[in-house]
Design a protein around this motif. Structure first.
Motif, mmCIF file in Angstrom:
data_model
loop_
_atom_site.group_PDB
_atom_site.id
_atom_site.type_symbol
_atom_site.label_atom_id
_atom_site.label_comp_id
_atom_site.label_asym_id
_atom_site.label_seq_id
_atom_site.Cartn_x
_atom_site.Cartn_y
_atom_site.Cartn_z
ATOM 1 N N VAL A 85 0.836 -1.197 0.000
ATOM 2 C CA VAL A 85 0.000 0.000 0.000
ATOM 3 C C VAL A 85 0.876 1.254 0.000
ATOM 4 O O VAL A 85 0.608 2.221 -0.730
ATOM 5 N N LEU A 86 1.940 1.245 0.785
ATOM 6 C CA LEU A 86 2.830 2.398 0.816
ATOM 7 C C LEU A 86 3.539 2.600 -0.520
ATOM 8 O O LEU A 86 3.720 3.739 -0.973
ATOM 9 N N VAL A 87 3.935 1.513 -1.176
ATOM 10 C CA VAL A 87 4.555 1.622 -2.502
ATOM 11 C C VAL A 87 3.549 2.179 -3.500
ATOM 12 O O VAL A 87 3.877 3.047 -4.326
ATOM 13 N N GLY A 88 2.325 1.684 -3.441
ATOM 14 C CA GLY A 88 1.286 2.203 -4.328
ATOM 15 C C GLY A 88 1.039 3.687 -4.116
ATOM 16 O O GLY A 88 0.871 4.453 -5.074
ATOM 17 N N LEU A 89 1.020 4.113 -2.859
ATOM 18 C CA LEU A 89 0.868 5.546 -2.569
ATOM 19 C C LEU A 89 2.068 6.336 -3.074
ATOM 20 O O LEU A 89 1.924 7.463 -3.551
ATOM 21 N N GLY A 90 3.249 5.735 -2.982
ATOM 22 C CA GLY A 90 4.450 6.385 -3.512
ATOM 23 C C GLY A 90 4.395 6.550 -5.019
ATOM 24 O O GLY A 90 4.908 7.530 -5.568
ATOM 25 N N ILE A 91 3.766 5.602 -5.704
ATOM 26 C CA ILE A 91 3.597 5.724 -7.151
ATOM 27 C C ILE A 91 2.584 6.823 -7.465
ATOM 28 O O ILE A 91 2.766 7.604 -8.404
ATOM 29 N N TYR A 92 1.510 6.880 -6.697
ATOM 30 C CA TYR A 92 0.498 7.929 -6.867
ATOM 31 C C TYR A 92 1.060 9.318 -6.585
ATOM 32 O O TYR A 92 0.804 10.269 -7.305
ATOM 33 N N HIS A 93 1.785 9.439 -5.488
ATOM 34 C CA HIS A 93 2.289 10.736 -5.030
ATOM 35 C C HIS A 93 3.806 10.641 -4.839
ATOM 36 O O HIS A 93 4.284 10.416 -3.725
ATOM 37 N N PRO A 94 4.573 10.819 -5.901
ATOM 38 C CA PRO A 94 6.040 10.695 -5.776
ATOM 39 C C PRO A 94 6.656 11.694 -4.798
ATOM 40 O O PRO A 94 7.714 11.412 -4.223
ATOM 41 N N ASP A 95 6.022 12.814 -4.565
ATOM 42 C CA ASP A 95 6.580 13.792 -3.638
ATOM 43 C C ASP A 95 6.476 13.339 -2.177
ATOM 44 O O ASP A 95 7.125 13.901 -1.302
ATOM 45 N N TRP A 96 5.695 12.313 -1.900
ATOM 46 C CA TRP A 96 5.575 11.762 -0.550
ATOM 47 C C TRP A 96 6.589 10.644 -0.286
ATOM 48 O O TRP A 96 6.597 10.048 0.792
ATOM 49 N N SER A 97 7.440 10.338 -1.233
ATOM 50 C CA SER A 97 8.298 9.142 -1.154
ATOM 51 C C SER A 97 9.160 9.093 0.098
ATOM 52 O O SER A 97 9.313 8.035 0.708
ATOM 53 N N ALA A 98 9.751 10.207 0.480
ATOM 54 C CA ALA A 98 10.628 10.205 1.662
ATOM 55 C C ALA A 98 9.840 9.863 2.929
ATOM 56 O O ALA A 98 10.287 9.045 3.746
ATOM 57 N N LYS A 99 8.659 10.449 3.064
ATOM 58 C CA LYS A 99 7.834 10.169 4.243
ATOM 59 C C LYS A 99 7.348 8.722 4.234
ATOM 60 O O LYS A 99 7.324 8.053 5.279
ATOM 61 N N LEU A 100 6.956 8.243 3.063
ATOM 62 C CA LEU A 100 6.486 6.860 2.962
ATOM 63 C C LEU A 100 7.611 5.869 3.229
ATOM 64 O O LEU A 100 7.377 4.799 3.792
ATOM 65 N N LEU A 101 8.829 6.219 2.839
ATOM 66 C CA LEU A 101 9.979 5.359 3.117
ATOM 67 C C LEU A 101 10.223 5.252 4.621
ATOM 68 O O LEU A 101 10.522 4.168 5.131
ATOM 69 N N ILE A 102 10.064 6.348 5.328
ATOM 70 C CA ILE A 102 10.224 6.327 6.791
ATOM 71 C C ILE A 102 9.135 5.459 7.430
ATOM 72 O O ILE A 102 9.414 4.644 8.315
ATOM 73 N N VAL A 103 7.908 5.593 6.954
ATOM 74 C CA VAL A 103 6.808 4.773 7.486
ATOM 75 C C VAL A 103 7.065 3.297 7.186
ATOM 76 O O VAL A 103 6.879 2.438 8.055
ATOM 77 N N ALA A 104 7.522 2.995 5.966
ATOM 78 C CA ALA A 104 7.826 1.602 5.604
ATOM 79 C C ALA A 104 8.930 1.038 6.491
ATOM 80 O O ALA A 104 8.868 -0.124 6.914
ATOM 81 N N TYR A 105 9.939 1.844 6.792
ATOM 82 C CA TYR A 105 11.014 1.406 7.677
ATOM 83 C C TYR A 105 10.464 1.025 9.050
ATOM 84 O O TYR A 105 10.800 -0.029 9.596
ATOM 85 N N PHE A 106 9.596 1.871 9.602
ATOM 86 C CA PHE A 106 9.034 1.571 10.915
ATOM 87 C C PHE A 106 8.131 0.343 10.876
ATOM 88 O O PHE A 106 8.115 -0.444 11.826
#
Length: 115
Positions: A48-69
């Motif tokens: 889901v986080l990867v899909g959101l990253g594809i939808y909103h590339p500008d959120w990638s850094a925040k989504l990467l932090i969430v994925a890490y946690f």
């Protein structure tokens, strides 16, 4: 095109999240429920986080932090829950053949008694 790919990845994540919930209902004991819920929900959340990253590339850094946690806390919390359930004597399914943690604890106690 990117919206379609993002939607498909989110749909795959939703499928794994659904299978995690189904695993919680269908598994015979607490230990297999913890495993089914953790593995499938971790993969589902990451997809889901990867899909959101594809939808909103500008959120990638925040989504990467969430994925890490998610990757750090899901396995750690399931391990802690499983150890606590074993420590209080939660029964295993009747089809369980071996209890490796009990065998390791007994071997450790025998070493302590012999030494």
């Amino acid at each position: 095109m990117m919206e379609l790919i993002g939607s498909l990845v989110i749909l795959a994540g939703a499928f794994f999240l659904f299978s995690a919930g189904l695993g919680l209902l269908r598994m015979p004991d607490a230990f297999t429920r913890i495993q089914a819920g953790t593995k499938a929900s971790t993969l589902g959340n990451i997809l889901v986080l990867v899909g959101l990253g594809i939808y909103h590339p500008d959120w990638s850094a925040k989504l990467l932090i969430v994925a890490y946690f998610v990757l750090m806390t899901n396995p750690l919390s399931s391990h802690a829950l499983s150890r606590a359930a074993h420590a209080i004597g939660t029964p295993m399914a009747a089809s369980t053949i071996t209890d490796a943690l009990r065998d390791a604890e007994n071997a450790h106690k025998e070493e302590g008694d012999a030494g």
